[in-house]
Design a protein around this motif. Sequence first.
Motif, PDB file in Angstrom:
ATOM      1  N   ARG A 138       0.844  -1.197   0.000  1.00 35.16           N
ATOM      2  CA  ARG A 138       0.000   0.000   0.000  1.00 35.16           C
ATOM      3  C   ARG A 138       0.879   1.247   0.000  1.00 35.16           C
ATOM      4  O   ARG A 138       2.028   1.227   0.415  1.00 35.16           O
ATOM      5  CB  ARG A 138      -0.967  -0.002   1.184  1.00 35.16           C
ATOM      6  N   TYR A 181      -4.885  -7.605   2.703  1.00 38.83           N
ATOM      7  CA  TYR A 181      -5.872  -6.883   3.504  1.00 38.83           C
ATOM      8  C   TYR A 181      -6.283  -5.632   2.740  1.00 38.83           C
ATOM      9  O   TYR A 181      -5.435  -4.818   2.374  1.00 38.83           O
ATOM     10  CB  TYR A 181      -5.256  -6.512   4.857  1.00 38.83           C
ATOM     11  N   CYS A 182      -7.572  -5.485   2.476  1.00 37.46           N
ATOM     12  CA  CYS A 182      -8.077  -4.346   1.698  1.00 37.46           C
ATOM     13  C   CYS A 182      -7.296  -4.160   0.393  1.00 37.46           C
ATOM     14  O   CYS A 182      -6.856  -3.062   0.062  1.00 37.46           O
ATOM     15  CB  CYS A 182      -8.061  -3.064   2.534  1.00 37.46           C
ATOM     16  N   GLU A 183      -7.056  -5.276  -0.301  1.00 39.59           N
ATOM     17  CA  GLU A 183      -6.443  -5.315  -1.628  1.00 39.59           C
ATOM     18  C   GLU A 183      -4.954  -4.977  -1.648  1.00 39.59           C
ATOM     19  O   GLU A 183      -4.381  -4.705  -2.696  1.00 39.59           O
ATOM     20  CB  GLU A 183      -7.203  -4.393  -2.598  1.00 39.59           C
ATOM     21  N   GLU A 204      -8.790   9.449   5.469  1.00 44.38           N
ATOM     22  CA  GLU A 204      -9.437   8.475   4.599  1.00 44.38           C
ATOM     23  C   GLU A 204     -10.859   8.900   4.255  1.00 44.38           C
ATOM     24  O   GLU A 204     -11.518   9.601   5.033  1.00 44.38           O
ATOM     25  CB  GLU A 204      -9.458   7.096   5.285  1.00 44.38           C
ATOM     26  N   VAL A 229     -13.720   4.314   2.514  1.00 38.91           N
ATOM     27  CA  VAL A 229     -12.662   3.503   3.140  1.00 38.91           C
ATOM     28  C   VAL A 229     -13.004   3.223   4.600  1.00 38.91           C
ATOM     29  O   VAL A 229     -12.813   2.104   5.104  1.00 38.91           O
ATOM     30  CB  VAL A 229     -11.291   4.204   3.029  1.00 38.91           C
ATOM     31  N   LYS A 247     -15.465   0.505   4.799  1.00 43.80           N
ATOM     32  CA  LYS A 247     -14.795  -0.775   4.512  1.00 43.80           C
ATOM     33  C   LYS A 247     -14.102  -1.293   5.764  1.00 43.80           C
ATOM     34  O   LYS A 247     -14.138  -2.484   6.075  1.00 43.80           O
ATOM     35  CB  LYS A 247     -13.753  -0.599   3.403  1.00 43.80           C
ATOM     36  N   ARG A 248     -13.460  -0.386   6.487  1.00 43.89           N
ATOM     37  CA  ARG A 248     -12.722  -0.793   7.691  1.00 43.89           C
ATOM     38  C   ARG A 248     -13.682  -1.255   8.787  1.00 43.89           C
ATOM     39  O   ARG A 248     -13.379  -2.184   9.529  1.00 43.89           O
ATOM     40  CB  ARG A 248     -11.832   0.352   8.180  1.00 43.89           C
ATOM     41  N   ARG A 252     -14.802  -4.691   7.841  1.00 47.33           N
ATOM     42  CA  ARG A 252     -13.718  -5.632   8.120  1.00 47.33           C
ATOM     43  C   ARG A 252     -13.643  -5.932   9.622  1.00 47.33           C
ATOM     44  O   ARG A 252     -13.423  -7.079  10.033  1.00 47.33           O
ATOM     45  CB  ARG A 252     -12.394  -5.040   7.628  1.00 47.33           C
TER      46      ARG A 252
END
Length: 209
Positions: free
Chosen positions: A43, A78-80, A142, A146, A149-150, A153
Amino acid sequence: MMMKRKGILIVVSGFSGAGKGTLMKQLVHSYDNYALSVSMTTRGPRPGEEEGREYFFVSREKFEETIAADGLIEYACYCENYYGTPRGYVEKQLEKGRDVILEIEIQGALKVKEKFPTALLLFVMPPNAAELRRRLMGRGTESMEVIEKRLKRASEEAEGIEEYDYIIINDRLEECVPQMHALIQAAHDTPSRNLEFIENMRRELEAYK
């Protein structure tokens, strides 16, 4: 004669936004004998992050070359993005007797436990879900997409917390840091982390029979 104490591999996981990074940095600042392992990731760096301090930032190709060379203790997506733990640094610090702290997500933590059965697994949690969302939004780094998404997750990760040795509720940092240090120090004295010492004691006692 007391045997030389080897370091413990400490795996710290937790929901994104739980404050685990701040907690670990304060632990290392407050006490001697800790070493933070720097992970490798594909990342991009966040504002203020530096190469070799927060992470080793590499391309996907470079990361996959390191996997092929068995240069990582663990890795996960994790998250691509890939995240992994470089092997050489960790093993060197443990032999020196330093406690090495890895910040990795749940998949990687369980892989580490398979390879290092004496690793200590700690899961950092906020006092409640509303506080977690507040901390994520408070970062200001962020997008809402995002952040959502977190949070999603985190809901998935909540299913695996029972695999850890201890949970740490990160409400007040000044209380949480000494609590974490005390747990790690106590872990040094468990029988499973002192098998060589125990075996030596048995041999010495045999001589008195």
